[in-house]
Scaffold this active site. Structure first.
Site, PDB file in Angstrom:
ATOM      1  N   HIS A  23       0.865  -1.193   0.000  1.00 26.73           N
ATOM      2  CA  HIS A  23       0.000   0.000   0.000  1.00 26.73           C
ATOM      3  C   HIS A  23       0.898   1.238   0.000  1.00 26.73           C
ATOM      4  CE1 HIS A  23      -4.062  -1.621   1.768  1.00 26.73           C
ATOM      5  NE2 HIS A  23      -4.008  -1.756   0.463  1.00 26.73           N
ATOM      6  N   HIS A  79     -11.809  -9.083  -6.501  1.00 27.76           N
ATOM      7  CA  HIS A  79     -11.507  -7.763  -5.906  1.00 27.76           C
ATOM      8  C   HIS A  79     -10.621  -7.015  -6.894  1.00 27.76           C
ATOM      9  CE1 HIS A  79     -10.242  -4.691  -3.189  1.00 27.76           C
ATOM     10  NE2 HIS A  79      -9.229  -5.314  -2.618  1.00 27.76           N
ATOM     11  N   GLU A  81      -8.596  -4.332  -6.462  1.00 31.62           N
ATOM     12  CA  GLU A  81      -7.399  -3.578  -6.083  1.00 31.62           C
ATOM     13  C   GLU A  81      -6.195  -4.062  -6.891  1.00 31.62           C
ATOM     14  OE1 GLU A  81      -6.799  -3.204  -1.843  1.00 31.62           O
ATOM     15  OE2 GLU A  81      -5.436  -1.508  -2.121  1.00 31.62           O
ATOM     16  N   ASP A  83      -3.222  -4.984  -6.520  1.00 32.08           N
ATOM     17  CA  ASP A  83      -2.412  -6.170  -6.230  1.00 32.08           C
ATOM     18  C   ASP A  83      -3.056  -7.454  -6.752  1.00 32.08           C
ATOM     19  OD1 ASP A  83      -4.255  -5.394  -4.198  1.00 32.08           O
ATOM     20  OD2 ASP A  83      -3.333  -6.742  -2.757  1.00 32.08           O
ATOM     21  N   HIS A 146     -12.052  -6.279   1.056  1.00 34.33           N
ATOM     22  CA  HIS A 146     -11.559  -5.119   1.775  1.00 34.33           C
ATOM     23  C   HIS A 146     -12.000  -3.794   1.139  1.00 34.33           C
ATOM     24  CE1 HIS A 146      -7.645  -2.721   0.971  1.00 34.33           C
ATOM     25  NE2 HIS A 146      -8.059  -2.250   2.100  1.00 34.33           N
ATOM     26  N   ASP A 165      -8.932 -10.993  -0.082  1.00 33.71           N
ATOM     27  CA  ASP A 165      -8.162 -10.420   1.039  1.00 33.71           C
ATOM     28  C   ASP A 165      -8.540 -11.028   2.396  1.00 33.71           C
ATOM     29  OD1 ASP A 165      -6.586  -8.620  -0.395  1.00 33.71           O
ATOM     30  OD2 ASP A 165      -7.975  -6.952  -0.149  1.00 33.71           O
ATOM     31  N   TYR A 193      -2.374  -8.216  10.141  1.00 33.02           N
ATOM     32  CA  TYR A 193      -3.197  -7.932   8.950  1.00 33.02           C
ATOM     33  C   TYR A 193      -4.598  -7.502   9.377  1.00 33.02           C
ATOM     34  CZ  TYR A 193      -5.046  -9.355   4.250  1.00 33.02           C
ATOM     35  OH  TYR A 193      -5.625  -9.429   3.006  1.00 33.02           O
ATOM     36  N   HIS A 226      -3.642 -13.551  -0.285  1.00 34.02           N
ATOM     37  CA  HIS A 226      -2.301 -13.240   0.234  1.00 34.02           C
ATOM     38  C   HIS A 226      -1.899 -14.331   1.230  1.00 34.02           C
ATOM     39  CE1 HIS A 226      -2.249  -9.187  -1.416  1.00 34.02           C
ATOM     40  NE2 HIS A 226      -3.399  -8.918  -0.835  1.00 34.02           N
TER      41      HIS A 226
END
Ligand code: FEO
Length: 397
Positions: A23, A79, A81, A83, A146, A165, A193, A226
């Site tokens: 991030h 998701h 995002e 990553d 998330h 996530d 996390y 992850h």
């Protein structure tokens, strides 16, 4: 490299051993991370999530070499995002015909991030995708776990929950499965996390867990985006999330401080000694916020029933490292925790009061008057600080 997960499910992601900040520079990743992507090769071949953009070419080349991009029938993007969607542009450049299944918010996010005019197929909770051989992928929206676009996908038959996530951790490992890694390291990364990313969404976490358990789906595997894949007692991480989401705290007190000329450090240490004297069973940790990783500080706050925060006064305010932590703490919206403040000062002495105000605004119950020390604490004032620590610990018993 393709790794077998279960049935006809394989891991095809990227282990990022080098990653130390995530991030941007917001989240420290002392043990690296991974961007997990999965391939389900049933009647249809489905790719679930991709990897971060720096690894896009390597990832798509690997898929070409090990499978052949022509074999892929569709992509499920749980998701948006970066990553997880970072390889979409490269993949869809080479296979522009591939449908992308995601939520309505996923479409907005993916368009906003990549500006691609792709073949989006919007799904919502309860929708499913028939992938042949009698199996389906069932979709469950999971907003704010998330991002607003997040969803889970559940593979029937093999009972694999692709949770993205949720239930993950930033932890690089070639071992892949939860039962094959160091358990202390794994759980340290899991709690960090949750504390740093999911704390503000705890009410949603609780509701989503209740909804998932209410569906009574068998779960053999939780394949996150992850870290490791949960195959041994996969619901253990769900149970942990259920506990962490309910205003979690241990018998633990954390003292946070920064210091200019050591006076506030001496106060912090004396207060910690007082806490330990009054309550030997309480874990007490004192951390200099200028010298400790911010995310490790937040993990300690998450685990604590109370925090004491100290700073000397500078320019009628708080030292920057303490002010920065207070800003993060406010955003994370901890609940059910107590607090107090302290600090040394020369000419004015506003810092302890400002810290208490900030902590009160962040939802902490202020359990004691601030301890403010003019100038350098002498032995008598350090005795007072020890007594302050004893009294604070006693109030929390
Ligand atoms: Fe791992 Fe919200 O991205």
């Amino acid at each position: 490299m393709k790794r077998h997960v279960a049935g006809k499910v394989s891991w095809v992601g990227k282990v990022d051993w080098e990653l130390r900040k995530f991030h941007g520079s917001e989240y420290s990743t002392h043990r690296g991370s991974s961007y997990n992507s999965y391939l389900v090769e049933e009647g249809k071949t489905v790719l679930i999530d991709t990897v971060w953009q720096p690894f896009a070419k390597e990832y798509v080349d690997n898929l070409e070499a090990e499978l052949g991009l022509g074999k892929i029938d569709c992509i499920v993007q749980n998701h948006a995002e970066t990553d997880h969607s970072g390889a979409l542009p490269e993949l869809l450049r080479r296979r522009p015909d591939l449908p992308v299944y995601c939520t309505a918010n996923g479409v907005k996010s993916l368009k906003g991030l990549w500006h691609g005019d792709w073949d989006f197929r919007v799904v919502k909770t309860g929708d499913s995708l028939d992938i042949g051989n009698g199996k389906k992928l069932v979709f469950v929206e999971a907003p704010m776990l998330h991002w607003p676009d997040s969803m889970f996908s559940y593979l029937t038959g093999d009972a694999v929950l692709f949770s993205n996530d949720a239930f993950g951790q930033h932890y690089a490992s070639e071992a892949l499965f939860n039962d094959l890694v160091d358990q202390d390291e794994l759980w340290a990364e899991c709690v960090k996390y949750y504390a740093n990313i999911l704390t503000p969404f705890s009410a949603l976490v609780s509701r989503k867990i209740d909804e998932l358990l209410g569906m009574k789906l068998p779960v053999e595997i939780i394949a996150t985006s992850h870290g490791i894949v949960w195959r041994k007692d996969p619901l253990q991480i769900v149970r942990k999330y259920a506990a962490w989401a309910k205003d979690y705290q241990e018998d633990r007190i954390t003292v946070l401080y920064d210091s200019m000329w050591e006076g506030t450090r001496k106060l912090a240490e004396a207060i910690a000694q007082g806490v330990a004297e009054a309550s030997p069973s309480t874990a007490i940790v004192a951390l200099n916020t200028a010298k400790t990783d911010k995310n490790d500080v937040i993990t300690e706050v998450f685990r604590s029933k109370a925090i004491l925060v100290g700073s000397p006064t500078i320019n009628k305010g708080i030292l920057a490292s303490v002010a920065g932590i207070l800003e993060v703490v406010e955003g994370l919206r901890f609940k059910g925790k107590k607090a107090a403040s302290f600090g040394c000062s020369g000419w004015s002495g506003e810092a302890p009061k400002k810290i208490a105000e900030a902590l009160g605004k962040s939802g902490f119950e202020i359990a004691a008057e601030s301890l403010a020390c003019p100038w350098e604490p002498d032995e008598a004032f350090l005795d007072r600080a020890r007594e302050y620590g004893r009294a604070f610990a006693a109030k929390l018993r």
